[in-house]
Design a protein around this motif. Structure first.
Motif, mmCIF file in Angstrom:
data_model
loop_
_atom_site.group_PDB
_atom_site.id
_atom_site.type_symbol
_atom_site.label_atom_id
_atom_site.label_comp_id
_atom_site.label_asym_id
_atom_site.label_seq_id
_atom_site.Cartn_x
_atom_site.Cartn_y
_atom_site.Cartn_z
ATOM 1 N N THR A 80 26.653 -12.522 -45.674
ATOM 2 C CA THR A 80 25.784 -13.386 -44.866
ATOM 3 C C THR A 80 25.250 -12.713 -43.610
ATOM 4 O O THR A 80 24.414 -13.285 -42.918
ATOM 5 N N SER A 81 25.778 -11.543 -43.270
ATOM 6 C CA SER A 81 25.442 -10.742 -42.084
ATOM 7 C C SER A 81 26.347 -11.031 -40.896
ATOM 8 O O SER A 81 26.177 -10.426 -39.834
ATOM 9 N N LEU A 82 27.349 -11.915 -41.041
ATOM 10 C CA LEU A 82 28.257 -12.222 -39.935
ATOM 11 C C LEU A 82 29.606 -12.646 -40.500
ATOM 12 O O LEU A 82 29.684 -13.154 -41.616
ATOM 13 N N CYS A 83 30.648 -12.476 -39.661
ATOM 14 C CA CYS A 83 32.023 -12.578 -40.162
ATOM 15 C C CYS A 83 32.460 -13.954 -40.635
ATOM 16 O O CYS A 83 32.761 -14.148 -41.811
ATOM 17 N N SER A 84 32.582 -14.951 -39.761
ATOM 18 C CA SER A 84 33.060 -16.265 -40.198
ATOM 19 C C SER A 84 32.261 -16.802 -41.385
ATOM 20 O O SER A 84 32.856 -17.270 -42.373
ATOM 21 N N TRP A 86 18.306 -2.120 -40.421
ATOM 22 C CA TRP A 86 18.979 -2.978 -39.468
ATOM 23 C C TRP A 86 20.482 -3.056 -39.722
ATOM 24 O O TRP A 86 21.015 -2.286 -40.523
ATOM 25 N N THR A 87 21.140 -3.982 -39.044
ATOM 26 C CA THR A 87 22.596 -3.969 -38.946
ATOM 27 C C THR A 87 23.173 -5.391 -39.040
ATOM 28 O O THR A 87 22.473 -6.340 -39.367
ATOM 29 N N LYS A 88 24.444 -5.505 -38.737
ATOM 30 C CA LYS A 88 25.104 -6.809 -38.610
ATOM 31 C C LYS A 88 24.242 -7.760 -37.778
ATOM 32 O O LYS A 88 23.555 -7.335 -36.857
ATOM 33 N N GLN A 89 24.315 -9.033 -38.098
ATOM 34 C CA GLN A 89 23.550 -10.128 -37.482
ATOM 35 C C GLN A 89 22.140 -10.263 -38.036
ATOM 36 O O GLN A 89 21.525 -11.321 -37.891
ATOM 37 N N VAL A 90 21.607 -9.233 -38.666
ATOM 38 C CA VAL A 90 20.234 -9.299 -39.164
ATOM 39 C C VAL A 90 20.285 -9.707 -40.637
ATOM 40 O O VAL A 90 20.329 -8.868 -41.539
ATOM 41 N N ALA A 91 20.297 -11.013 -40.857
ATOM 42 C CA ALA A 91 20.429 -11.547 -42.211
ATOM 43 C C ALA A 91 19.193 -11.310 -43.056
ATOM 44 O O ALA A 91 19.225 -11.497 -44.272
ATOM 45 N N SER A 92 18.110 -10.887 -42.435
ATOM 46 C CA SER A 92 16.852 -10.675 -43.145
ATOM 47 C C SER A 92 16.603 -9.209 -43.486
ATOM 48 O O SER A 92 15.483 -8.831 -43.837
ATOM 49 N N ASP A 93 17.646 -8.400 -43.408
ATOM 50 C CA ASP A 93 17.546 -7.008 -43.826
ATOM 51 C C ASP A 93 18.819 -6.643 -44.574
ATOM 52 O O ASP A 93 19.918 -7.079 -44.207
ATOM 53 N N PHE A 94 18.682 -5.834 -45.606
ATOM 54 C CA PHE A 94 19.853 -5.470 -46.398
ATOM 55 C C PHE A 94 20.844 -4.616 -45.606
ATOM 56 O O PHE A 94 22.010 -4.497 -45.989
ATOM 57 N N HIS A 106 14.248 -14.039 -54.376
ATOM 58 C CA HIS A 106 13.986 -14.793 -55.608
ATOM 59 C C HIS A 106 13.447 -13.843 -56.671
ATOM 60 O O HIS A 106 12.371 -13.251 -56.518
ATOM 61 N N GLU A 107 14.246 -13.672 -57.718
ATOM 62 C CA GLU A 107 13.859 -12.893 -58.894
ATOM 63 C C GLU A 107 13.257 -11.542 -58.525
ATOM 64 O O GLU A 107 12.190 -11.155 -59.017
ATOM 65 N N GLY A 108 13.955 -10.849 -57.643
ATOM 66 C CA GLY A 108 13.550 -9.482 -57.295
ATOM 67 C C GLY A 108 12.671 -9.361 -56.073
ATOM 68 O O GLY A 108 12.462 -8.245 -55.571
ATOM 69 N N TRP A 109 12.144 -10.459 -55.565
ATOM 70 C CA TRP A 109 11.300 -10.435 -54.376
ATOM 71 C C TRP A 109 12.102 -10.858 -53.153
ATOM 72 O O TRP A 109 12.994 -11.704 -53.240
ATOM 73 N N LEU A 110 11.739 -10.302 -52.015
ATOM 74 C CA LEU A 110 12.347 -10.700 -50.746
ATOM 75 C C LEU A 110 11.249 -10.954 -49.723
ATOM 76 O O LEU A 110 10.434 -10.075 -49.436
ATOM 77 N N ALA A 111 11.240 -12.165 -49.179
ATOM 78 C CA ALA A 111 10.378 -12.482 -48.037
ATOM 79 C C ALA A 111 11.281 -12.650 -46.832
ATOM 80 O O ALA A 111 12.338 -13.288 -46.926
ATOM 81 N N ARG A 112 10.857 -12.087 -45.714
ATOM 82 C CA ARG A 112 11.750 -12.131 -44.547
ATOM 83 C C ARG A 112 10.992 -12.055 -43.244
ATOM 84 O O ARG A 112 9.832 -11.628 -43.177
ATOM 85 N N THR A 113 11.728 -12.455 -42.169
ATOM 86 C CA THR A 113 11.222 -12.245 -40.820
ATOM 87 C C THR A 113 12.358 -11.737 -39.953
ATOM 88 O O THR A 113 13.491 -12.224 -40.037
ATOM 89 N N ILE A 114 12.046 -10.741 -39.147
ATOM 90 C CA ILE A 114 13.009 -10.223 -38.166
ATOM 91 C C ILE A 114 12.723 -10.954 -36.859
ATOM 92 O O ILE A 114 11.786 -10.617 -36.134
ATOM 93 N N HIS A 115 13.516 -11.954 -36.566
ATOM 94 C CA HIS A 115 13.295 -12.769 -35.374
ATOM 95 C C HIS A 115 13.847 -12.105 -34.121
ATOM 96 O O HIS A 115 13.259 -12.220 -33.039
ATOM 97 N N ARG A 116 14.987 -11.426 -34.265
ATOM 98 C CA ARG A 116 15.610 -10.803 -33.097
ATOM 99 C C ARG A 116 16.464 -9.621 -33.539
ATOM 100 O O ARG A 116 17.036 -9.606 -34.629
ATOM 101 N N ALA A 117 16.517 -8.619 -32.668
ATOM 102 C CA ALA A 117 17.438 -7.513 -32.869
ATOM 103 C C ALA A 117 18.833 -7.950 -32.420
ATOM 104 O O ALA A 117 18.965 -8.844 -31.582
ATOM 105 N N PRO A 118 19.879 -7.335 -32.936
ATOM 106 C CA PRO A 118 21.227 -7.768 -32.569
ATOM 107 C C PRO A 118 21.557 -7.570 -31.103
ATOM 108 O O PRO A 118 22.488 -8.196 -30.593
ATOM 109 N N TRP A 119 20.813 -6.721 -30.427
ATOM 110 C CA TRP A 119 21.063 -6.512 -28.996
ATOM 111 C C TRP A 119 20.185 -7.421 -28.131
ATOM 112 O O TRP A 119 20.270 -7.383 -26.918
#
Length: 791
Positions: free
Chosen positions: A118-122, A438-446, A534-547
């Motif tokens: 999910t990009s985050l621990c809990s 990207w990194t942890k917290q960025v759920a919109s990037d692998f 969805h079926e091989g496609w990814l739509a995403r937005t990077i709203h914020r960097a983790p910092w």
């Protein structure tokens, strides 16, 4: 897939039967009769007890005993979950850090290179152990930032029963070791409720810590719901301790009940900050990261291609623009940052070595072949929460304090030891998430969600060293285990109708690398970063960097991107402009899934939500302004204690001083890396405010207290004018002011993620240096009561 029976148990299984019409309906719960039990309602209902007309027990035959057993051939299950390491870290997936245990399991099992968290621990942990999306389980973020909205409340509902409870009620022994981080923040006191503690979430045994992180040298440890002191041993480290506990439990369980399968959830605190590791493990990487994070990323991608864990045409994603090029950094910064990476790498290899000890213990007792061993390398991507230069004390991040390179360089030789609570520079997080951006917290990037996973099960998987690339998600683990064990998904657990499991079993991939992908749609969301697969496609937005923790753009202004994830492994070619209709379709699908799973409304706040009043979640003490404490009250976590931050406060301690004088802690909160303490040293009362371990402000009485009753008071008058300001600390003895001092600055948001408030002792690390550590800080007089007031 056909389930494989356990030959070690088969000799103990007797034929089942139904007893005569006198006992109609009374099922014999012996091996083959398990098929006649309705396992969709848990606990499994006991059959109606027969009645007898015979007077003499010697002339009657007792009915068979009702006993729930796991289905014949159900395997043991071990889930290993490492903390805060991304796809490009481990050697098993082409990274620069040696993970020989994961390597060995992969060579005789399967690698999964398209597995997501999910990009985050809990949220990942709750989803992993329930098979439902994190918002379905009210775990939209970490427990400490939960809110009042459904999907984010932090209270796992009874309708989302955990996998452990399903297995336990079906005849498994269950245990959890290490990190938990799934208990609502206001449910961590001695008053409970304990419904969301491990031993009420399906685990017979728990040994570990409840929060999100812990000091590996001086951890806060619970055995069940009881706080315990970890063993006193030279070079103690929590990863070693939890492994010893896990090995001992498994061996004892199999010794006592060899025919009963077990489930072990082994979740390390490593490699989450603080990055604590014995120096000799860090030194194994001496000089290996002098090349920097840019070259490390390049080399990792080349190794990944040679291993075949990424396609040969994969492009390395661009480094985030906020991360500086390695070659542009001054030499002293490069030296500091290289050591940070050495410590982190040693930490991960040390952790993998401990997993290896657990694996060997299973081999030694002959159980490894019939154990479904799931090793997940990371609950999210590698953490960039260390900021641009890293941190001597991770708590500075949560208090909005930027550490400076010139202050960190003198600590290089101590990095990773007990005198630091460190985190590394964000450039390394990006490197250890290669080939992604990207990194942890960025759920919109692998880079935030894709975690290399290995599944090893010799009795259930034929292929050795195989690779599986079907899309899978952490919610798929629970249904995979249920299917492997021959268990149905329950409809009712402990009287509560269940939310259906939302994951898809991965068992279909075990014998067929080319089987058509079955998990076709998956939303992602964390702190405003959001995406839809969805079926091989990814739509995403990077709203914020983790910092980024402030000055965020409105959610409505976010720009969306579109990727063909089947052909663009690292998400480097944005197709939004070329296929606007497809993007619009995917955005609509995100909103549909977000509404369905309680993702909406989206809350992009991070640190602000640590304050329960701001977030709107319950606060254990509510609006109370006074708390009376007594000797022996220990282990009070920050969310279960009076909040003294950003306000005035008064501590009044009623004491009895023996003729020999008194020393030790009276009331302390926090520890070496931030907190405060009212204590006595050399018979004199004193108070110290420890600002993040960076500055200490102390006020002390000039004279020792005579024997007899005494009232010691510390009055702190806060300056006001916003959070994190200073104030005046006045020390009084028997109502008379004896000393005062200025506290120039205070911690606005958090003292510690694991250090506690304690009466009559300062557990774990001490707030004040010079009065001992742990048991040495115990107060030698008598504490009648302590009153803490805020205003």
């Amino acid at each position: 897939m056909k389930r494989i029976s356990n030959s070690r148990r088969s000799g103990h299984v007797s034929a089942a039967c139904l007893i005569s019409s006198v006992l109609a309906g009374f099922q014999v719960v012996a091996a083959s009769a398990q098929e006649k039990i309705d396992r969709t309602v848990l606990p499994i209902q006991e059959p109606k007890r027969p009645t007898f007309s015979e007077l003499d027990a010697r002339k009657a035959k007792a009915p068979p005993r009702f006993e729930v057993k796991a289905p014949k051939g159900a395997p043991n299950v071990v889930i290993v979950l490492i903390d805060d390491i991304g796809f490009g870290g481990s050697s098993t997936f082409g990274g620069p850090i040696r993970t020989p245990t994961l390597d060995a399991l992969a060579q005789s099992g399967l690698r999964f290179n398209n597995f997501h968290t999910t990009s985050l621990c809990s949220p990942t942990r709750v989803a992993l152990k329930s098979g439902r999306n994190h918002h379905s389980a009210n775990a939209g973020s970490i427990m400490e930032s939960s809110t009042a909205f459904p999907g984010n409340t932090g209270q796992i509902p009874n309708s989302v029963a955990p996998l452990a409870e399903m297995l336990r009620l079906n005849g498994y022994s269950t245990s959890a070791f290490g990190k938990w981080h799934e208990t609502a923040a206001w449910e961590t006191s001695v008053s409970g409720p304990f419904d969301r503690w491990p031993t009420h979430q399906g685990f017979d045994k728990f040994y570990g810590f409840i929060g999100g992180e812990t000091d590996q040298w001086y951890p806060l440890v619970y055995d069940g719901v009881t706080k315990v002191d970890p063993p006193k041993s030279k070079d103690y480290h929590f990863s070693v301790d939890m492994t010893n506990q896990a090995i001992n439990w498994v061996k004892a369980q199999q010794s006592m009940t060899p025919d009963k399968p077990f489930f072990v959830y082994y979740a390390t605190g490593a490699v989450h900050a603080p990055h604590h590791v014995p120096k000799e493990w860090a030194d194994k990487y001496k000089g290996q990261f002098d090349k920097g994070w840019d070259e490390t990323r390049n080399e990792t991608v080349e190794r990944q291609k040679k291993l075949g864990v990424i396609p040969a045409n994969t492009r390395l994603a661009d480094r985030p623009s906020d991360i500086k090029a390695w070659d542009s950094l001054p030499a002293e910064q490069r030296r500091l940052f290289a050591r940070q990476a050495e410590v982190f790498a040693g930490f991960l290899e040390h952790t993998d070595n401990e997993v290896g000890r657990l694996k060997k213990a299973l081999e030694d007792i002959g159980e490894l072949d019939n154990t479904l061993f799931i090793y997940i390398m990371g609950d999210n991507g590698t953490s960039a929460e260390g900021g641009f230069v890293g941190m001597y004390n991770e708590m500075t991040y949560f208090n909005g304090v930027a550490e400076k390179v010139e202050d960190l360089i003198p600590l290089i030789d101590k990095w990773g030891g007990p005198e630091t609570f460190p985190h590394m520079a964000a450039g390394w997080a990006v490197a250890f998430d290669a080939p992604f951006k990207w990194t942890k917290q960025v759920a919109s990037d692998f880079g935030g969600t894709r975690n290399g996973t290995v599944i090893h099960w010799p009795k259930g998987i034929k292929e050795k060293g195989g690779l599986r690339s079907q899309f899978s998600h952490v919610i798929d683990i629970a249904p995979t285990i249920l299917e492997a064990a021959g268990l149905p998904q329950p409809k009712i657990v402990n009287g509560t109708p269940q939310t259906p499991i939302e994951g898809t079993s991965m068992l279909y991939t075990f014998d067929n690398a080319k089987e058509v992908e079955r998990h076709k749609t998956q939303y992602f969301e964390m702190f405003g970063n959001r995406a839809i697969y969805h079926e091989g496609w990814l739509a995403r937005t990077i709203h914020r960097a983790p910092w980024q923790t402030a000055n965020l753009p409105p959610l409505t202004t976010d720009a969306w991107e579109l990727y063909d994830a089947k052909s663009d492994f690292s998400l480097t070619k944005n197709l939004a402009a070329e296929q606007p209709a497809k993007l619009t379709q995917m955005q609509a699908l995100f909103m549909k899934e977000a509404q369905k799973y309680n993702v909406l409304p989206i809350d992009d706040r991070t640190i602000e939500r640590m304050n329960p009043t701001v977030a709107g979640r319950p606060d254990l003490l509510g609006a109370r302004t006074s708390l009376t404490l007594y000797e022996g009250m220990q282990g009070m976590m920050e969310n279960s204690f009076m909040n003294v931050k950003n306000r005035s406060s008064k501590i009044t301690a009623e004491l009895d001083i023996p003729s020999s004088g008194a020393n030790g802690a009276i009331l302390a909160q926090g520890g070496r890396f931030g907190g405060w303490s009212l204590y006595m040293k050399d018979g004199k009362p004193a108070y110290t405010y420890n600002f993040l371990g960076l500055a200490r402000y102390t006020v002390a009485a000039p004279e020792a207290l005579p024997s007899g009753p005494a009232t010691v008071t510390l009055d702190f008058a806060y300056d006001g004018g916003g959070p994190g300001k200073g104030g005046k600390a006045t020390l009084l003895v028997n109502g008379k002011s004896v000393a005062e001092t200025r506290v120039e600055k205070t911690q606005p948001n958090i003292f510690s993620a694991d250090e506690t408030a304690d009466v009559g002792i300062d557990n774990q690390t001490p707030v004040v240096e010079g009065i001992g550590i742990g048991a040495d800080t115990k107060f030698t007089g008598k504490i009648n009561k302590v009153t803490l007031e805020v205003r």
